[in-house]
Design a protein around this motif. Structure first.
Motif, PDB file in Angstrom:
ATOM      1  N   PRO A  26       0.815  -1.220   0.000  1.00  0.00           N
ATOM      2  CA  PRO A  26       0.000   0.000   0.000  1.00  0.00           C
ATOM      3  C   PRO A  26       0.844   1.263   0.000  1.00  0.00           C
ATOM      4  CG  PRO A  26       0.003  -1.010   2.170  1.00  0.00           C
ATOM      5  CD  PRO A  26       0.712  -1.963   1.276  1.00  0.00           C
ATOM      6  N   LEU A  27       0.413   2.246  -0.792  1.00  0.00           N
ATOM      7  CA  LEU A  27       1.025   3.565  -0.845  1.00  0.00           C
ATOM      8  C   LEU A  27       0.012   4.592  -0.354  1.00  0.00           C
ATOM      9  CD1 LEU A  27       2.702   3.276  -4.365  1.00  0.00           C
ATOM     10  CD2 LEU A  27       3.758   2.855  -2.140  1.00  0.00           C
ATOM     11  N   MET A  28       0.412   5.849  -0.340  1.00  0.00           N
ATOM     12  CA  MET A  28      -0.519   6.901   0.063  1.00  0.00           C
ATOM     13  C   MET A  28      -1.624   7.044  -0.984  1.00  0.00           C
ATOM     14  SD  MET A  28       0.519   7.792   2.973  1.00  0.00           S
ATOM     15  CE  MET A  28      -0.572   9.180   3.246  1.00  0.00           C
ATOM     16  N   PRO A  29      -2.868   7.211  -0.562  1.00  0.00           N
ATOM     17  CA  PRO A  29      -3.975   7.338  -1.523  1.00  0.00           C
ATOM     18  C   PRO A  29      -3.878   8.640  -2.310  1.00  0.00           C
ATOM     19  CG  PRO A  29      -4.748   7.722   0.706  1.00  0.00           C
ATOM     20  CD  PRO A  29      -3.336   7.267   0.831  1.00  0.00           C
ATOM     21  N   THR A  30      -4.624   8.705  -3.406  1.00  0.00           N
ATOM     22  CA  THR A  30      -4.631   9.874  -4.269  1.00  0.00           C
ATOM     23  C   THR A  30      -6.070  10.296  -4.556  1.00  0.00           C
ATOM     24  OG1 THR A  30      -3.794  10.771  -6.353  1.00  0.00           O
ATOM     25  CG2 THR A  30      -4.597   8.508  -6.378  1.00  0.00           C
ATOM     26  N   ASN A  31      -6.224  11.396  -5.312  1.00  0.00           N
ATOM     27  CA  ASN A  31      -7.569  11.845  -5.665  1.00  0.00           C
ATOM     28  C   ASN A  31      -7.998  11.215  -6.981  1.00  0.00           C
ATOM     29  OD1 ASN A  31      -6.482  13.510  -7.838  1.00  0.00           O
ATOM     30  ND2 ASN A  31      -5.859  14.958  -6.243  1.00  0.00           N
TER      31      ASN A  31
END
Length: 475
Positions: free
Chosen positions: A43-48
């Motif tokens: 998992p990575l940081m979420p985005t828009n």
């Protein structure tokens, strides 16, 4: 309602990997988040949704799941992540969750856990006993029970609740790089709630002190008389029974406060809708507190073995934080407070329901429906029974069968030949749109849908998503 319509529109076009415009989401005050996985599945940081739309259009990412919307990158990238705190408001019926950074909330919502596990296990045990009694000989099994062999054994219904907590927290770790988890464990004295002045040996001197068992105490409390004010039993020595004020499925327990003394003529199901309904004030159910008292350290210790930086907190700390920051009471807001959230940008909470994966019951009975001549309302045949409970006709109750009016529907005994491909709440594609399965008809040849009255053939449908386990929706 507007958020649900928007989500439905999103799902209708998600198959073509299109997302709604960011401006449309902001105009409807809905904060949409797309969760991102690396090439290796980490998992990575979420985005828009704007960035996600570009990545999908350029074939640099692919869709993994629709709810929650998760994509996986198809190229190597940096693995920089921020500090994320996950707050878990654990409970017997619901789980509140919220993951926050310093500036914004990344995911929030509540899980409605599956109910009725104890009743289903009891029913399975009953059928197994009947089946085994038909055998001519069966090897004794009295000394091989798991409870006597395995330390830390939990009842199956409680074990299922604990496993559900662990599985859901695992699903959050799969889409977010969580750095710290805080779990609220409800730890308070149930007896002190009932009696704030209780102390020392008084814990062993409850309402039943001096009585053999619960039944004897309930009979004594009722003066060995039927508690129905309209009792029509004329026997000199009526047979008394201890009756539950409420159904077990609605939270009835074996506590004396949930029991009442009735005679055989008044011990009938229609009385549940009569005087028993308001006979006593509604009692507080301690299932939630008892469950947390049993499993709180199991939950914390299992999480500590699987993940780093896991801690726990107490309910009074969460309440104090929520009141000081003027946050409304809810499961997901409690989780937000557990994660020490204050001024972060909030996300639209999601409602998740735990759905049963398989129903192996092959036969169901539906009672006939009649019009009650007294009230002109539709009731089941069981409510208007003949009043007979024993072989002795003198012990019969009132013959309510005489009040049966017009028959509305016949009783049905439905037998399922096997498990069907589509189950209730599954999502299917029909005529280019997404619909929810309500059930099957005609031996699985036709599928009833919730959104339309038309019942299409199973050949005209294509599976879209099998909604089993944790099913995402909107709060």
């Amino acid at each position: 309602m507007a958020g649900e319509v928007l989500l439905l529109k999103t799902l209708l076009i998600i198959g073509e990997v299109n997302l709604p415009p960011q401006g449309e989401l902001l105009s409807r005050r809905m904060f949409f988040m797309v969760y991102v996985l690396s090439v290796n599945g980490k998992p990575l940081m979420p985005t828009n949704n704007a960035k996600a739309r570009i990545l999908l259009k350029q074939k640099k990412a692919k869709v993994i799941t629709v709810r929650p919307f998760t994509i996986q990158l198809l190229y190597e990238t940096t693995t920089y992540t921020q500090s994320i705190i996950l707050g878990i408001d654990s409970g017997y019926l619901n789980i509140g969750f919220s993951a926050v950074t310093e500036k914004k909330e990344l995911i929030s919502g509540e899980v409605k856990l599956l109910q009725g596990m104890k009743e289903r296990l009891y029913e399975r045990s009953m059928y197994r006993k009947i089946r085994r009694q038909r055998l001519r000989y069966r090897k004794p099994r009295w000394s091989n029970r798991i409870k006597s062999k395995k330390q830390g054994w939990l009842a199956p219904s409680i074990q299922h609740k604990l496993d559900s907590h662990i599985r859901f927290i695992d699903s959050i770790y799969k889409i977010l790089p969580v750095t710290k988890t805080i779990v609220e464990i409800a730890n308070f004295d149930i007896q002190k709630i009932k009696n704030p002045d209780i102390n020392g040996a008084e814990y062993q001197q409850g309402d039943m002190l001096g009585f053999w068992n619960i039944r004897e105490y309930v009979l004594y409390r009722g003066g060995h008389k039927c508690q129905n004010p309209n009792c029509k039993n004329k026997d000199k020595n009526p047979i008394l029974e201890v009756h539950h004020l409420n159904y077990r499925s609605n939270g009835a327990t074996e506590r004396p406060e949930d029991l009442i003394t009735l005679c055989t003529k008044c011990h009938t199901s229609p009385n549940h809708k009569g005087f028993l309904k308001d006979w006593k004030p509604k009692l507080k159910n301690f299932k939630d507190a008892t469950f947390m008292s049993i499993v709180r350290w199991y939950l914390v210790n299992i999480l500590k073995e699987k993940y780093n930086n896991v801690s726990f907190t107490y309910g009074y700390i969460t309440k104090n934080h929520r009141i000081n920051n003027k946050i409304e009471k809810s499961h997901y807001n409690d989780a937000f407070c557990i994660a020490k959230g204050i001024n972060q940008i909030r996300i639209k909470p999601v409602k998740i329901e735990q759905v049963r994966r398989n129903n192996r019951s092959l036969e169901k009975f539906y009672d006939a429906k009649y019009i009650d001549k007294r009230t002109s309302e539709k009731v089941s045949a069981g409510d208007l029974n003949c009043g007979r409970r024993t072989r002795n006709k003198n012990k019969n109750g009132e013959r309510l069968k005489n009040f049966r009016g017009q028959k509305v529907s016949d009783g049905q005994r439905r037998i399922r030949a096997g498990k069907y491909f589509y189950q209730p709440n599954d999502l299917v594609r029909y005529e280019g749109k997404i619909f929810t399965v309500r059930g099957t008809q005609n031996g699985g040849k036709y599928i009833a849908l919730k959104e339309i009255k038309k019942v299409p053939k199973v050949e005209l449908l294509t599976p879209y998503k099998f909604n089993k386990g944790f099913v995402y929706g909107l709060c």
